[in-house]
Motif scaffolding. Sequence first.
Motif, PDB file in Angstrom:
ATOM      1  N   GLU A 358       0.866  -1.183   0.000  1.00  0.00           N
ATOM      2  CA  GLU A 358       0.000   0.000   0.000  1.00  0.00           C
ATOM      3  C   GLU A 358       0.902   1.231   0.000  1.00  0.00           C
ATOM      4  OE1 GLU A 358      -3.836   2.166   0.856  1.00  0.00           O
ATOM      5  OE2 GLU A 358      -3.406   0.124   0.201  1.00  0.00           O
ATOM      6  N   PHE A 359       0.594   2.187  -0.873  1.00  0.00           N
ATOM      7  CA  PHE A 359       1.435   3.380  -0.917  1.00  0.00           C
ATOM      8  C   PHE A 359       0.586   4.643  -0.929  1.00  0.00           C
ATOM      9  CE2 PHE A 359       1.048   2.133  -5.461  1.00  0.00           C
ATOM     10  CZ  PHE A 359       0.504   3.304  -5.992  1.00  0.00           C
ATOM     11  N   TYR A 360       1.241   5.755  -0.699  1.00  0.00           N
ATOM     12  CA  TYR A 360       0.589   7.056  -0.806  1.00  0.00           C
ATOM     13  C   TYR A 360       1.397   7.910  -1.776  1.00  0.00           C
ATOM     14  CZ  TYR A 360      -0.698  11.862  -0.150  1.00  0.00           C
ATOM     15  OH  TYR A 360      -1.093  13.155  -0.410  1.00  0.00           O
ATOM     16  N   PRO A 420      -3.670  14.224  13.710  1.00  0.00           N
ATOM     17  CA  PRO A 420      -3.881  14.384  12.268  1.00  0.00           C
ATOM     18  C   PRO A 420      -3.348  15.728  11.778  1.00  0.00           C
ATOM     19  CG  PRO A 420      -5.882  13.630  13.346  1.00  0.00           C
ATOM     20  CD  PRO A 420      -4.936  14.039  14.439  1.00  0.00           C
ATOM     21  N   GLY A 421      -2.752  15.712  10.601  1.00  0.00           N
ATOM     22  CA  GLY A 421      -2.215  16.943  10.044  1.00  0.00           C
ATOM     23  C   GLY A 421      -2.180  16.904   8.524  1.00  0.00           C
ATOM     24  N   GLY A 464      -2.804  18.635   0.340  1.00  0.00           N
ATOM     25  CA  GLY A 464      -4.249  18.731   0.467  1.00  0.00           C
ATOM     26  C   GLY A 464      -4.867  17.509   1.126  1.00  0.00           C
ATOM     27  N   ASP A 465      -4.026  16.637   1.665  1.00  0.00           N
ATOM     28  CA  ASP A 465      -4.507  15.417   2.318  1.00  0.00           C
ATOM     29  C   ASP A 465      -4.144  15.427   3.798  1.00  0.00           C
ATOM     30  OD1 ASP A 465      -5.601  14.282   0.014  1.00  0.00           O
ATOM     31  OD2 ASP A 465      -3.666  13.456  -0.581  1.00  0.00           O
ATOM     32  N   ILE A 466      -5.014  14.835   4.596  1.00  0.00           N
ATOM     33  CA  ILE A 466      -4.799  14.745   6.034  1.00  0.00           C
ATOM     34  C   ILE A 466      -4.384  13.319   6.387  1.00  0.00           C
ATOM     35  CG2 ILE A 466      -5.857  14.945   8.312  1.00  0.00           C
ATOM     36  CD1 ILE A 466      -7.775  17.017   7.091  1.00  0.00           C
ATOM     37  N   LEU A 467      -3.225  13.191   7.034  1.00  0.00           N
ATOM     38  CA  LEU A 467      -2.712  11.899   7.461  1.00  0.00           C
ATOM     39  C   LEU A 467      -2.376  11.968   8.940  1.00  0.00           C
ATOM     40  CD1 LEU A 467      -2.055  11.984   4.267  1.00  0.00           C
ATOM     41  CD2 LEU A 467      -0.356  10.249   4.775  1.00  0.00           C
ATOM     42  N   TYR A 474       4.417   4.638  11.320  1.00  0.00           N
ATOM     43  CA  TYR A 474       3.517   4.339  10.202  1.00  0.00           C
ATOM     44  C   TYR A 474       2.542   5.495   9.965  1.00  0.00           C
ATOM     45  CZ  TYR A 474       5.238  -0.435  10.498  1.00  0.00           C
ATOM     46  OH  TYR A 474       6.052  -1.539  10.501  1.00  0.00           O
ATOM     47  N   PHE A 475       2.313   5.781   8.676  1.00  0.00           N
ATOM     48  CA  PHE A 475       1.373   6.822   8.275  1.00  0.00           C
ATOM     49  C   PHE A 475       0.041   6.193   7.884  1.00  0.00           C
ATOM     50  CE2 PHE A 475       5.379   9.015   7.630  1.00  0.00           C
ATOM     51  CZ  PHE A 475       5.106  10.326   8.001  1.00  0.00           C
ATOM     52  N   TYR A 476      -1.057   6.893   8.214  1.00  0.00           N
ATOM     53  CA  TYR A 476      -2.396   6.435   7.859  1.00  0.00           C
ATOM     54  C   TYR A 476      -3.159   7.594   7.213  1.00  0.00           C
ATOM     55  CZ  TYR A 476      -1.150   2.749  11.145  1.00  0.00           C
ATOM     56  OH  TYR A 476      -0.504   1.726  11.790  1.00  0.00           O
ATOM     57  N   PHE A 477      -3.812   7.293   6.099  1.00  0.00           N
ATOM     58  CA  PHE A 477      -4.597   8.323   5.412  1.00  0.00           C
ATOM     59  C   PHE A 477      -5.899   8.564   6.160  1.00  0.00           C
ATOM     60  CE2 PHE A 477      -7.801   9.733   2.390  1.00  0.00           C
ATOM     61  CZ  PHE A 477      -7.152  10.775   1.722  1.00  0.00           C
ATOM     62  N   LYS A 478      -6.291   9.849   6.297  1.00  0.00           N
ATOM     63  CA  LYS A 478      -7.516  10.180   7.015  1.00  0.00           C
ATOM     64  C   LYS A 478      -8.573  10.811   6.119  1.00  0.00           C
ATOM     65  CE  LYS A 478      -6.584   8.709  11.126  1.00  0.00           C
ATOM     66  NZ  LYS A 478      -7.369   7.597  11.703  1.00  0.00           N
TER      67      LYS A 478
END
Length: 619
Positions: A358-360, A420-421, A464-467, A474-478
């Motif tokens: 899984e990537f961002y 979250p940021g 423009g994305d909040i993670l 580990y990073f998680y998409f919000k």
Amino acid sequence: MFLILISLVAVLFLYKAKLKNGLKILLRDSKFLSRIILLKRRFRTFEKKGTVAQIFTSLATKHPSKVIFYFEDEQWTFLDVEVYSNKIANFFKQEGYQREDTVALFHENSPKYPCVWLGLSKLGVISAFINTNLTGDVLIHALKSAKVTGIIYGSTLNKAISNITGKIPGIKLYQLLDGNEKTGVLDGSRDLTLELKMQSESSPTEELANGKITDKLMLIYTSGTTGLPKPTIITNKRAMSFTFAIKTFTKLSSEDIFYVCLPIYHSAGSVPIVCCFLYGSALAMRKKFSASNFWKDCYKYKCTIFQYIGEICRYLLASRAGTEFHIHHHLKTITGNGLRPQIWKEFVTKFNIKYVYEFYTATDGNVFLINTHNKVGAVGFFPRWASFMSPIKLIKFDEDTSLPLRGSDGFYQVCKTGEPGVLIGKMDVKDNSSGFVGYLDERDTEKKILRNVFKVGDAYVNSGDILVQDDSGYFYFKDRTGDTFRWKGENVSTTEIESVITNLLNLNDVIVYGVEVPGVEGRAGMVALIDSSRSLNMEKFYKDLKVNLPSYAIPLFVRVVQHIPVTGTFKLQKVHLRRQGFDIEKNEDPLYVFDVVEKKYVILTKEKYDEIISGKIKF
């Protein structure tokens, strides 16, 4: 000095953590950082090989008879692609196209699509990838914003082209058959299929040799965080750097075979093709995703790797619900984004998938994160203790506006662990060709950049994305910020839909936003509008939307309000409406939902609401 600093940080980390667990984490982190350093070094060597077209030509010379594309009953070898792309290059050279000119590709998935953009790139001509769902004014906007001088379109898209030909003067039209069908050529169009039969198969040697890795290769559209779709510049170097990262982390080899059923006009569909052009892998392609044919195709073509979007994984799982028999296939690796944590383990277990990467990333961004540890739900990783080395940061934002916040010192504030940021990526002011090159419109590019972020003179790209990042790194998409949301694997521009509805209904106050639907990837479109006279004809409204918008952009929910909430400075308040969503307990206004069976808007009753929440009604 740098190594000494790293060692000191590591010692402090071990001192703070439990020794045994700390050593394990430090080993993991050190291995990850070493791979990052190795990747950068190897890429510096790889980029000296030339442009995508130059590298492909070299591969085609080495193994001309190897199959690169499987499509229905067709097989295209490297030599076939080389010959077809040369014919494209020679024809458009004859037509007078030169380096930096732009030609739009408006065509469904087929091997001809990548052959066309590869051939154009041999001349230095840029390909603008047009979403095949676009029609009318939105299609015209996409063409004009890319400053195209020619359009290559598939015969299945004749209607969309014929509806706008009078509004795009000066743009040459080239019709390319999608298959073997016999379709009449539109008035004013050239029959490209016929023209190519008369072209030389030889390579445009001089133009090909003059190519540089900093040349623009393609334009891929994205809504970014605000406004209508914008053409994002993808240079040869940027395309190469992203695929090089995929190759390195997934250990992609020339023996692997991709499966592609995503639209090639998107990054997710085109990245595997670039991998094949650069590393000699093969690819099986399908026009459109089909849950019933997915595993059949993977088995038939012996596919070993698949690039997914989360929505497809959900469809595949749902299509096999209740079945226990083993599915025969050769897939060992899947890579992509949006695989929901709720179905992650079930998906890999049911379908016997060995590796999930899984990537961002974003077409219009400069950040690439990848989860190499099979951590459920994570989109990437970077050691917390080495954050001072990281070019990416999460910064605090205003919860109502989603805009980044500056502190009392005038600079942005980094988020704490678990907070979250907004994700931002540092720009290299000396060489940013493999990072954020920007949009074709420099004004749009500048809006994307944050300056004087942590010190005077620095610059970062606002994703423009909040993670959120946990204490293990580990990073998680919000969520997404701004005026776009994801639905059915597409970026949906709320500004675009608002503009269309405003014109259709002659209304000024129209708000479009995305709302969450339980168990569904992304957000569904919802529109709030004023109908004081109660004259809105919902049946006609849908028919008009169908003509003017792609199917994925048509709102699923309609809320008829008495007034549109505004701030003290008279800005429309989307946040308030988004939080209420389509919850009938929170809405006193009439609510409508699109009935996917009857193909029309109907009143959202308590019964229908409960069926949506329970998953009985599916979109």
